[in-house]
Design an enzyme around this catalytic site. Structure first.
Site, PDB file in Angstrom:
ATOM      1  N   ARG A   1      70.289  61.194 127.582  1.00  0.00           N
ATOM      2  CA  ARG A   1      70.283  62.198 126.527  1.00  0.00           C
ATOM      3  C   ARG A   1      70.226  63.611 127.110  1.00  0.00           C
ATOM      4  O   ARG A   1      69.532  64.495 126.601  1.00  0.00           O
ATOM      5  CB  ARG A   1      69.121  61.955 125.554  1.00  0.00           C
ATOM      6  CG  ARG A   1      69.370  60.779 124.626  1.00  0.00           C
ATOM      7  CD  ARG A   1      68.255  60.606 123.626  1.00  0.00           C
ATOM      8  NE  ARG A   1      67.004  60.226 124.261  1.00  0.00           N
ATOM      9  CZ  ARG A   1      65.803  60.350 123.723  1.00  0.00           C
ATOM     10  NH1 ARG A   1      65.669  60.863 122.533  1.00  0.00           N
ATOM     11  NH2 ARG A   1      64.739  59.950 124.369  1.00  0.00           N
ATOM     12  N   GLU A   2      71.008  63.835 128.176  1.00  0.00           N
ATOM     13  CA  GLU A   2      70.994  65.145 128.825  1.00  0.00           C
ATOM     14  C   GLU A   2      71.422  66.261 127.866  1.00  0.00           C
ATOM     15  O   GLU A   2      70.894  67.376 127.941  1.00  0.00           O
ATOM     16  CB  GLU A   2      71.944  65.153 130.034  1.00  0.00           C
ATOM     17  CG  GLU A   2      71.512  64.265 131.187  1.00  0.00           C
ATOM     18  CD  GLU A   2      72.067  62.838 131.062  1.00  0.00           C
ATOM     19  OE1 GLU A   2      72.377  62.393 129.938  1.00  0.00           O
ATOM     20  OE2 GLU A   2      72.180  62.163 132.096  1.00  0.00           O
ATOM     21  N   LEU A   3      72.385  65.946 126.985  1.00  0.00           N
ATOM     22  CA  LEU A   3      72.862  66.992 126.076  1.00  0.00           C
ATOM     23  C   LEU A   3      71.739  67.423 125.133  1.00  0.00           C
ATOM     24  O   LEU A   3      71.585  68.603 124.823  1.00  0.00           O
ATOM     25  CB  LEU A   3      74.078  66.491 125.286  1.00  0.00           C
ATOM     26  CG  LEU A   3      74.671  67.489 124.293  1.00  0.00           C
ATOM     27  CD1 LEU A   3      75.109  68.782 124.990  1.00  0.00           C
ATOM     28  CD2 LEU A   3      75.872  66.886 123.556  1.00  0.00           C
TER      29      LEU A   3
ATOM     30  N   LYS B   1      77.708  61.875 106.140  1.00  0.00           N
ATOM     31  CA  LYS B   1      78.013  60.733 107.012  1.00  0.00           C
ATOM     32  C   LYS B   1      79.481  60.664 107.400  1.00  0.00           C
ATOM     33  O   LYS B   1      80.364  60.856 106.563  1.00  0.00           O
ATOM     34  CB  LYS B   1      77.678  59.436 106.290  1.00  0.00           C
ATOM     35  CG  LYS B   1      76.210  59.316 106.067  1.00  0.00           C
ATOM     36  CD  LYS B   1      75.682  58.008 106.544  1.00  0.00           C
ATOM     37  CE  LYS B   1      74.200  58.156 106.718  1.00  0.00           C
ATOM     38  NZ  LYS B   1      73.674  57.378 107.800  1.00  0.00           N
TER      39      LYS B   1
ATOM     40  N   SER C   1      54.847  58.428 102.885  1.00  0.00           N
ATOM     41  CA  SER C   1      54.273  58.966 104.117  1.00  0.00           C
ATOM     42  C   SER C   1      53.588  60.304 103.859  1.00  0.00           C
ATOM     43  O   SER C   1      54.019  61.087 103.014  1.00  0.00           O
ATOM     44  CB  SER C   1      55.361  59.141 105.173  1.00  0.00           C
ATOM     45  OG  SER C   1      56.362  60.002 104.709  1.00  0.00           O
TER      46      SER C   1
ATOM     47  N   TRP D   1      70.366  50.204 109.187  1.00  0.00           N
ATOM     48  CA  TRP D   1      69.956  51.060 110.286  1.00  0.00           C
ATOM     49  C   TRP D   1      69.714  50.282 111.580  1.00  0.00           C
ATOM     50  O   TRP D   1      69.044  50.755 112.494  1.00  0.00           O
ATOM     51  CB  TRP D   1      68.727  51.894 109.883  1.00  0.00           C
ATOM     52  CG  TRP D   1      69.091  52.936 108.850  1.00  0.00           C
ATOM     53  CD1 TRP D   1      70.355  53.293 108.471  1.00  0.00           C
ATOM     54  CD2 TRP D   1      68.216  53.743 108.054  1.00  0.00           C
ATOM     55  NE1 TRP D   1      70.313  54.269 107.498  1.00  0.00           N
ATOM     56  CE2 TRP D   1      69.007  54.559 107.225  1.00  0.00           C
ATOM     57  CE3 TRP D   1      66.818  53.854 107.957  1.00  0.00           C
ATOM     58  CZ2 TRP D   1      68.469  55.475 106.314  1.00  0.00           C
ATOM     59  CZ3 TRP D   1      66.274  54.774 107.057  1.00  0.00           C
ATOM     60  CH2 TRP D   1      67.094  55.567 106.248  1.00  0.00           C
TER      61      TRP D   1
ATOM     62  N   HIS E   1      62.070  69.281 102.321  1.00  0.00           N
ATOM     63  CA  HIS E   1      62.648  69.648 103.621  1.00  0.00           C
ATOM     64  C   HIS E   1      62.150  70.953 104.205  1.00  0.00           C
ATOM     65  O   HIS E   1      62.441  71.265 105.343  1.00  0.00           O
ATOM     66  CB  HIS E   1      64.170  69.665 103.539  1.00  0.00           C
ATOM     67  CG  HIS E   1      64.738  68.317 103.791  1.00  0.00           C
ATOM     68  ND1 HIS E   1      65.366  67.593 102.820  1.00  0.00           N
ATOM     69  CD2 HIS E   1      64.706  67.537 104.885  1.00  0.00           C
ATOM     70  CE1 HIS E   1      65.728  66.421 103.316  1.00  0.00           C
ATOM     71  NE2 HIS E   1      65.325  66.363 104.563  1.00  0.00           N
TER      72      HIS E   1
END
Ligand code: GLN
Ligand code: ZN
Length: 759
Positions: free
Chosen positions: A16-18, A112, A434, A562, A695
Site C-alpha cells: 500500500r505504498e500509494l 460504485k 455503533s 463484502w 458524515h
C-alpha cells in the site's frame, strides 16, 4: 504466438505504498515532488514486475493518484466550472481538491464502479461543458514506460462510458449532445498517442455490459468511425459481463481488436468466434481479474485452444478485467491457512497463470505439464476437501420447509405483540448501532491482538465501554438502546472471524477509493457458526438497563457482498448458508432476552446484477436469505434492518418483502426524497428515516430535524415512524454525538407534545 497483455494493474502497491504517499502528502509530511517521485517509482516497479512475469503488452495510464475516472475527465479537460480551475494548468493540489473537496466546494460525488467495491468520482456534465484534450497527462507516463523499454499500451476510458458515468447538472439536457466536442478531444488524444509511438491503445467501454438505451448503442459505430482513423490500433475492452447481444455491432466496429470478459461470461466466446472478422484481434479475458481463486488451467486452456484454432495469432490472452480489483501478492501471506493458500491467486500469481497459459498454447500442453498437474491437483483437492464441504450445512438447508422464511404472523399482529411489552411512545428514538470508536477502544483492541492484554482484561475493558454507552443513552433519553459495537473492528470482519468457512489475509488489500483500501474476507467453505458471536455483549448491555437493548448483526447479503466468495457454489447458496449461521445467533440472542434485533443490510442494493433481466432472481434469493436469518423468532421479537448510501427507490418492493418490523434508512443524500417513494409505495411496516447526516461533526439544528420529521409525517403514518440518525456513529466523537442525539430527542419530545394538542 499469442500475445499476453493486461487491462490494468493494482496501483496501490504491494505494501500500500500509494496510500502512504498520499496520506503523507495530505498531512504535509512530504512535498509534491516527493509524492510524484514516489508515484513514478511505483509505476515503474509495477511495469518491471509485469514484464518480468512475462506480460507482453503493458497498460499505461491505468495508474492514478486517486481515481482513473477523474483522470479520464481531466484528459479531456472537463473540470467542473464550480471549482474555477484551469484544466490546462491543473496543479496537484487542485487535483486532490476535485477528489476531496475544499473549503468552498464539496468534492465530486463518489459512486460504485459497476458492481465492484471500487468507487469512482462522478463526472459533472453541463449542457455547455467544453472539452479540451490534455494529452500530456497520458504522454508523460507513456514516455516513462518507453524509457524503461516497456512495450506500452495506453489505456483510456472510452468516450461513451465516460459520458454515461457522468451526471447531468444544471438545466436538463441529453448527455449525448456533448458527444461531438468529446469526440474531438478523444481524436486529439489518440493522435498524440500515435505520434508518440504507441502501436496500440486500449479503450474501455464497460457500459457495454449494461442495458443501454438504443440511442447510446447507436452512437458506437459513428463514434468509433471518427476515432479510428487518427488513432493507434484500438483494442476495445468490455468487462464485467456478457456483450454477446452486441456481437454484430462490435464485430463491425472499425477497431483492431475486442476484449471479452470470459471469466464472468464464458459463453460469449462462441458467439464471437462465429465469423469473427479477419482483421481483428480477440483478447480472451480468461483469468478472473475480480476474484482470488487459482485458475483451472486445464479448463481454461481448452477454451483458449478452441479460440486459437479459429484465430491463430489473433488470439490474445488476458485477465478478464483490470487487476485493480485483485489483491497484490499471495507470496506475502505466510500465515494463511496452508490448504486455502494453494487454492488462491492474487495479481502477481495471475500474471504467472497468464504466462503459463500462453506457453501451453504456443508450445503445447507438454510444455506446461507440471503446471497443469499442479493446477489439476489444486482443483481436485479443493473440490474434495473436507475443509470446504460440511455435509451437515447442506443437509440443514435441504431440510428447510418451504415456508421457512416466513414469520409466524403478519406484521400488524406482530406489531401489537411487540408494543405490548415494549410500550414505546409514538416516534420511538434509537440509533443505528455503533458509537464512537475512541482512542481507548482502539488501544484495548490493539493490545489484545498483540497479546499484551489478556482475554479477561479485554472483556472487562469492552464492558466498561458498553456501560459508558448505556449510561450516556439513558441520560439522553433514547427509547431503544444499543451496546455500541465497541468490540467490532469492522462489521463484516467481526462476524467472518467467528464463522467457519472464512479466512482472512494479512495484506490482501484492494483499493476502495483514493487512499482507502478494504481487505475482504475470503469465504472458501461451507459456513456455520461454531458458537455465539455477539450474545455476551448484548446480554451484558441489557443487564445494565431496564430499557430495551437492540442486538446488532450484519446481514447475510452484506457479509456476502463484502467478501471474496467461493466460485464453486451459486452466490445465493452461499448467502443462505450465512443466513442460517446468523439465524443461530438471532435465536440465541432472543433466548438471552434480547428481543429487539437489528440485521444490517447496507449492501443489499449493490449486489444487484448489472443486467436488469437478472435482478429479480437476485432480489428473490437475497430477500429469502434475510428472512431465513430471522427464522423462527417470536412475534413479540422485533426485527429491525438498516440500509444506507444507495438508491433504494427502485427496489422498494424487495425491501418491503424482507418483512422487517422496522427499517432504519439513511435519507440525507436525497433530502428525504426517498421518503416520498416510501410514502407512495405505502411501505407497510415501521420506518426510521435518518434525521441527520453522520458524515460530519456538525451538530444538526433543532429546526432542521423538525423540518425533516414534519416532512416525514406527511407521507408516513405516525404509528409507523421512528426517529434515528442516518447511520452508525463510529467515526464521530462523543461531544458531537451527545449534542446531536440530545437535539434529536428534544425535537422528538416537542413533536410528540405538539401532536397531542389538537391544532
Ligand atoms: N450497525 C452498523 C453501525 O452502526 C451499521 C453500519 C452501516 O450501515 N454501514 O456501525
Ligand atoms: Zn448505515
Amino acid at each position: 504466438m499469442s500475445t499476453t497483455h493486461l487491462l490494468g494493474f493494482p496501483r496501490i502497491g504491494a505494501k500500500r505504498e500509494l496510500k502512504t504517499l498520499l496520506e503523507n502528502y495530505w498531512k504535509e509530511a512530504i512535498d509534491e515532488a516527493a509524492l510524484l517521485q514516489g508515484a513514478r517509482e511505483l509505476r515503474q516497479r509495477h511495469w518491471l514486475l509485469q514484464k518480468g512475469a512475462g506480460a507482453q503488452l503493458l497498460p499505461v495510464g491505468d495508474f492514478s493518484l486517486y481515481d482513473h475516472v477523474l483522470d479520464a475527465q481531466l484528459l479531456v479537460g472537463a473540470v467542473p466550472p464550480r471549482f474555477g480551475f484551469d484544466a490546462a494548468e491543473l496543479s496537484t493540489r487542485q487535483y486532490f481538491e476535485l477528489a476531496r473537496g475544499n473549503a468552498a466546494q464539496p468534492a465530486l460525488e463518489m459512486t460504485k464502479w459497476f458492481d465492484t467495491n471500487y468507487h469512482y468520482l462522478v463526472p459533472e456534465w453541463r449542457a455547455d461543458t467544453a472539452f479540451r484534450a490534455q494529452p500530456e497527462r497520458l504522454l508523460a507516463p507513456l514516455r516513462e514506460a518507453q524509457a524503461l523499454g516497456v512495450n506500452a499500451k495506453p489505456v483510456l476510458l472510452g468516450p461513451l462510458s465516460l459520458l454515461w458515468l457522468g451526471k447531468a447538472k444544471g438545466q436538463a439536457f441529453d448527455k449525448l449532445t456533448l458527444l461531438p466536442g468529446l469526440i474531438a478531444a478523444y481524436r486529439e488524444l489518440l493522435a498524440a498517442l500515435k505520434q508518440a509511438g504507441a502501436e496500440w491503445a486500449q479503450i474501455d467501454e464497460p457500459i457495454l455490459a449494461l442495458d443501454l438505451p438504443q440511442a447510446w448503442l447507436d452512437a458506437f459505430a459513428p463514434v468509433y468511425a471518427e476515432l479510428a482513423p487518427a488513432a493507434p490500433r484500438l483494442l476495445l475492452a468490455s468487462y464485467f459481463g456478457s456483450v454477446a447481444e452486441h456481437a454484430p455491432l462490435l464485430k463491425a466496429l472499425p477497431v483492431a481488436g475486442l476484449h471479452l470478459d470470459l471469466a464472468r461470461a464464458p459463453e460469449q466466446l462462441a458467439v464471437f468466434l462465429a465469423d469473427y472478422p479477419a482483421d481483428k484481434v480477440l483478447s480472451a479475458g480468461l483469468i478472473d481479474g475480480r476474484n482470488i481463486w487459482r485458475a483451472d488451467l486445464s479448463a481454461i486452456l481448452e477454451q483458449a485452444e478452441a479460440a486459437r484454432a479459429r484465430l491463430g495469432e489473433r488470439l490474445w490472452l488476458a485477465p478478464s478485467c483490470s487487476l485493480l480489483h485483485s489483491p497484490f501478492d499471495l507470496a506475502a501471506e505466510i500465515q494463511l491457512d496452508a490448504d486455502v493458500r494453494t487454492w488462491l491467486a492474487f495479481a502477481v500469481q495471475k500474471l504467472n497463470e497468464l504466462k503459463t497459459l500462453q506457453r501451453g498454447l504456443n508450445q503445447g500442453r507438454a510444455a506446461i505439464a507440471n503446471e497443469l498437474t499442479g493446477s489439476d491437483f489444486a482443483q481436485r483437492q479443493r473440490r474434495d476437501s473436507a475443509r470446504i464441504h460440511k455435509p451437515e450445512v447442506a443437509a440443514r438447508l435441504a431440510a428447510l420447509p418451504r415456508d421457512a422464511d416466513r414469520r409466524a404472523s403478519p406484521y400488524p399482529q406482530r406489531a401489537a405483540a411487540q408494543q405490548a411489552w415494549l410500550q414505546l411512545p409514538p416516534l420511538p428514538t434509537t440509533t443505528i448501532g455503533s458509537f464512537p470508536q475512541t482512542q481507548s477502544i482502539r488501544a484495548s483492541r490493539a493490545a489484545f491482538k498483540k497479546g499484551e492484554l489478556s482475554a479477561a482484561d479485554y472483556q472487562a475493558a469492552m464492558e466498561k465501554e458498553i456501560e459508558l454507552a448505556i449510561r450516556r443513552q439513558e441520560a439522553l433519553g433514547l427509547d431503544v438502546l444499543v451496546h455500541g459495537e465497541a468490540e467490532r473492528n469492522d462489521m463484516v470482519e467481526y462476524f467472518g472471524e467467528q464463522l467457519s468457512g472464512f479466512v482472512f489475509t494479512a495484506g490482501g488489500w484492494v483499493q476502495s477509493y483514493g487512499s482507502r483500501c478494504v481487505k475482504p474476507p475470503i469465504i472458501y467453505g461451507d459456513v456455520s457458526r461454531p458458537q455465539p458471536m455477539t450474545v455476551r455483549w448484548a446480554a451484558y448491555a441489557q443487564s445494565l438497563t431496564p430499557k430495551p437493548v437492540k442486538g446488532m448483526l450484519t446481514g447475510p447479503v452484506t457479509i456476502l457482498q463484502w467478501s471474496f466468495v467461493r466460485d464453486d457454489l451459486p452466490r445465493g447458496e452461499v448467502c443462505r448458508q450465512i443466513a442460517l449461521a446468523l439465524n443461530d445467533e438471532v435465536l440465541d440472542l432472543e433466548a438471552a432476552g434480547i428481543r429487539v434485533i437489528q440485521i444490517d443490510e447496507p449492501a443489499i442494493r449493490e449486489g444487484l446484477p448489472l443486467k436488469r433481466a437478472e435482478r429479480d432472481g437476485y432480489l428473490a434469493w437475497a430477500g429469502q436469505a434475510f428472512r431465513l436469518s430471522c427464522r423462527g423468532v417470536d412475534d413479540a421479537t422485533q426485527i429491525h434492518t438498516h440500509m444506507c448510501y444507495s438508491e433504494f427507490g427502485d427496489i422498494l418492493p424487495a425491501i418491503a418483502a424482507l418483512d422487517a418490523d422496522v427499517i432504519t434508512i439513511e435519507t440525507s443524500r436525497s433530502d428525504m426524497e426517498l421518503l416520498t417513494d416510501f410514502g407512495d409505495f405505502r411501505y407497510p411496516n415501521a420506518i426510521g428515516p435518518g434525521v441527520y447526516d453522520i458524515h460530519s461533526p456538525r451538530v444538526p439544528r433543532a429546526e432542521e430535524i423538525r423540518h425533516l420529521l414534519d416532512k416525514a409525517l406527511q407521507v408516513i403514518p405516525l404509528r409507523q415512524l421512528w426517529v434515528n440518525p442516518d447511520c452508525g456513529l463510529k467515526t464521530r466523537g462523543w461531544p458531537e454525538v451527545e449534542a446531536a442525539l440530545a437535539t434529536m430527542v428534544q425535537v422528538t419530545r416537542q413533536l410528540r407534545a405538539d401532536l397531542k394538542q389538537p391544532a
